[in-house]
Every structure is written in C-alpha cells, then in structure tokens.
Design a protein around this motif. Structure first.
Motif, mmCIF file in Angstrom:
data_model
loop_
_atom_site.group_PDB
_atom_site.id
_atom_site.type_symbol
_atom_site.label_atom_id
_atom_site.label_comp_id
_atom_site.label_asym_id
_atom_site.label_seq_id
_atom_site.Cartn_x
_atom_site.Cartn_y
_atom_site.Cartn_z
ATOM 1 N N HIS A 49 -1.362 -1.830 57.191
ATOM 2 C CA HIS A 49 -1.161 -0.388 57.058
ATOM 3 C C HIS A 49 -2.460 0.345 57.391
ATOM 4 C CE1 HIS A 49 0.993 3.100 55.510
ATOM 5 N NE2 HIS A 49 -0.170 3.485 55.015
ATOM 6 N N VAL A 50 -2.323 1.430 58.168
ATOM 7 C CA VAL A 50 -3.475 2.234 58.555
ATOM 8 C C VAL A 50 -3.182 3.679 58.195
ATOM 9 C CG1 VAL A 50 -5.024 2.860 60.437
ATOM 10 C CG2 VAL A 50 -3.868 0.675 60.489
ATOM 11 N N ASP A 51 -4.174 4.350 57.652
ATOM 12 C CA ASP A 51 -4.044 5.708 57.153
ATOM 13 C C ASP A 51 -5.221 6.516 57.690
ATOM 14 O OD1 ASP A 51 -4.833 7.779 55.210
ATOM 15 O OD2 ASP A 51 -3.155 7.025 54.034
ATOM 16 N N ALA A 52 -4.975 7.728 58.192
ATOM 17 C CA ALA A 52 -6.068 8.553 58.726
ATOM 18 C C ALA A 52 -5.925 9.998 58.278
ATOM 19 C CB ALA A 52 -6.089 8.493 60.241
ATOM 20 N N SER A 53 -7.059 10.602 57.972
ATOM 21 C CA SER A 53 -7.134 12.030 57.667
ATOM 22 C C SER A 53 -8.141 12.642 58.628
ATOM 23 C CB SER A 53 -7.597 12.268 56.235
ATOM 24 O OG SER A 53 -6.634 11.786 55.336
ATOM 25 N N ALA A 54 -7.685 13.632 59.379
ATOM 26 C CA ALA A 54 -8.548 14.296 60.355
ATOM 27 C C ALA A 54 -8.897 15.680 59.835
ATOM 28 C CB ALA A 54 -7.839 14.390 61.705
ATOM 29 N N ASN A 55 -10.177 15.919 59.655
ATOM 30 C CA ASN A 55 -10.662 17.211 59.214
ATOM 31 C C ASN A 55 -11.046 17.990 60.471
ATOM 32 O OD1 ASN A 55 -11.736 19.380 57.931
ATOM 33 N ND2 ASN A 55 -13.349 18.258 56.877
ATOM 34 N N ILE A 56 -10.111 18.811 60.934
ATOM 35 C CA ILE A 56 -10.339 19.583 62.149
ATOM 36 C C ILE A 56 -10.518 21.047 61.773
ATOM 37 C CG2 ILE A 56 -9.085 17.968 63.609
ATOM 38 C CD1 ILE A 56 -6.705 19.855 63.463
ATOM 39 N N PRO A 57 -11.082 21.845 62.661
ATOM 40 C CA PRO A 57 -11.280 23.258 62.329
ATOM 41 C C PRO A 57 -9.965 23.932 61.925
ATOM 42 C CG PRO A 57 -12.446 22.703 64.332
ATOM 43 C CD PRO A 57 -11.614 21.514 63.970
ATOM 44 N N GLY A 58 -9.911 24.409 60.700
ATOM 45 C CA GLY A 58 -8.752 25.145 60.231
ATOM 46 C C GLY A 58 -7.745 24.350 59.420
ATOM 47 N N GLN A 59 -7.826 23.014 59.432
ATOM 48 C CA GLN A 59 -6.798 22.253 58.719
ATOM 49 C C GLN A 59 -7.196 20.784 58.594
ATOM 50 O OE1 GLN A 59 -2.952 22.811 60.410
ATOM 51 N NE2 GLN A 59 -1.898 21.842 58.736
ATOM 52 N N HIS A 88 -0.636 20.853 66.492
ATOM 53 C CA HIS A 88 -1.460 21.813 65.755
ATOM 54 C C HIS A 88 -2.156 22.766 66.728
ATOM 55 C CE1 HIS A 88 -4.346 23.470 62.939
ATOM 56 N NE2 HIS A 88 -5.317 23.095 63.757
ATOM 57 N N LYS A 89 -2.668 22.231 67.803
ATOM 58 C CA LYS A 89 -3.386 23.046 68.779
ATOM 59 C C LYS A 89 -2.443 24.037 69.465
ATOM 60 C CE LYS A 89 -6.729 22.641 72.471
ATOM 61 N NZ LYS A 89 -7.447 21.736 73.361
ATOM 62 N N GLU A 90 -1.239 23.586 69.814
ATOM 63 C CA GLU A 90 -0.253 24.480 70.439
ATOM 64 C C GLU A 90 0.161 25.587 69.485
ATOM 65 O OE1 GLU A 90 2.895 21.878 71.601
ATOM 66 O OE2 GLU A 90 1.846 21.210 73.411
ATOM 67 N N LYS A 91 0.326 25.247 68.213
ATOM 68 C CA LYS A 91 0.728 26.228 67.214
ATOM 69 C C LYS A 91 -0.344 27.308 67.055
ATOM 70 C CE LYS A 91 2.934 24.580 63.674
ATOM 71 N NZ LYS A 91 3.253 23.991 62.347
ATOM 72 N N ARG A 92 -1.610 26.875 67.065
ATOM 73 C CA ARG A 92 -2.708 27.843 66.929
ATOM 74 C C ARG A 92 -2.835 28.731 68.161
ATOM 75 N NH1 ARG A 92 -6.810 27.451 62.921
ATOM 76 N NH2 ARG A 92 -8.078 28.516 64.446
ATOM 77 N N GLN A 93 -2.513 28.218 69.339
ATOM 78 C CA GLN A 93 -2.619 29.010 70.563
ATOM 79 C C GLN A 93 -1.488 30.022 70.678
ATOM 80 O OE1 GLN A 93 -2.836 26.098 73.674
ATOM 81 N NE2 GLN A 93 -5.037 25.800 73.429
ATOM 82 N N GLN A 94 -0.346 29.738 70.071
ATOM 83 C CA GLN A 94 0.796 30.643 70.140
ATOM 84 C C GLN A 94 0.581 31.898 69.311
ATOM 85 O OE1 GLN A 94 4.169 28.388 68.926
ATOM 86 N NE2 GLN A 94 4.364 27.300 70.867
ATOM 87 N N HIS A 95 -0.207 31.791 68.264
ATOM 88 C CA HIS A 95 -0.432 32.914 67.364
ATOM 89 C C HIS A 95 -1.833 33.467 67.559
ATOM 90 C CE1 HIS A 95 3.269 32.012 65.290
ATOM 91 N NE2 HIS A 95 2.922 30.745 65.317
#
Length: 106
Positions: A49-59, A88-95
């Motif tokens: 099992h592999v688990d990842a958390s990405a701390n990106i700008p905004g979320q 996430h990137k597409e969602k941020r670009q739409q708004h």
C-alpha cells in the motif's frame, strides 16, 4: 519540489526511493511554484500500500493505491496523483482568483 519517502513496516531502500522520486516527480511539471509530497510505503496483510499527500499552493491533495508489488502500487499512485493535480489545476483556471466557488450555481 520536495518528495519525502517513509516506510511503515517496510524498509525504504535506495531503489524504492529513486523509483518513487521518478514516478511521483512528474507531478512537478504541472507547477511553477514549490510543492511538497509526502509518500508512505507500507504492507497491509498481503497487499503493498502506498499513500501520498501533496501540499500544493492552495490545497492539500491525497491519494492512495495498493498492488501486488510495491512498484505496481507506486505506479498506480503516481497515475492517481497526476490526475488529481491536473483536475485541481483545471478547476483553479476555470474560476477567477478571489471569486468564491459556490455549489448552488449562484
């Protein structure tokens, strides 16, 4: 981009660490800014099992995957994380920045 790899009941060998950095590192091509990804490798009964958390700008994005081998699980995780980041990137670009996103269509 910084990738931290940890093991839970698994020894993180240099080969595993390099493989994680190679596969998960492709997420970095989507961002100009710094981001951090924390990857945890573990054994759950007979499944890797592999688990990842990405701390990106905004979320913070979270993905997990399991597989027959650790390498297969890492491949699945990298694909899931890549799709999450693109979404996430597409969602941020739409708004427009500063405009709140509402679910009720207003």
């Amino acid at each position: 981009m910084r990738i931290e790899t940890f093991g839970n009941h698994v020894e993180v060998t240099p080969a595993l660490k390099d493989y994680v950095e190679e596969k998960v590192g492709r997420v970095g091509k989507h961002f100009d800014q710094h981001c951090e990804i924390r990857v945890t490798l573990e054994l759950r009964k007979n499944e890797h099992h592999v688990d990842a958390s990405a701390n990106i700008p905004g979320q913070i994005l979270h993905a997990e995957a399991g597989g027959q081998t650790m390498y297969a699980a890492i491949d699945l995780l990298a694909d899931k994380l890549d799709r999450l980041v693109v979404k996430h990137k597409e969602k941020r670009q739409q708004h427009a920045p500063g405009v709140p996103i509402s679910d009720n269509g207003v």
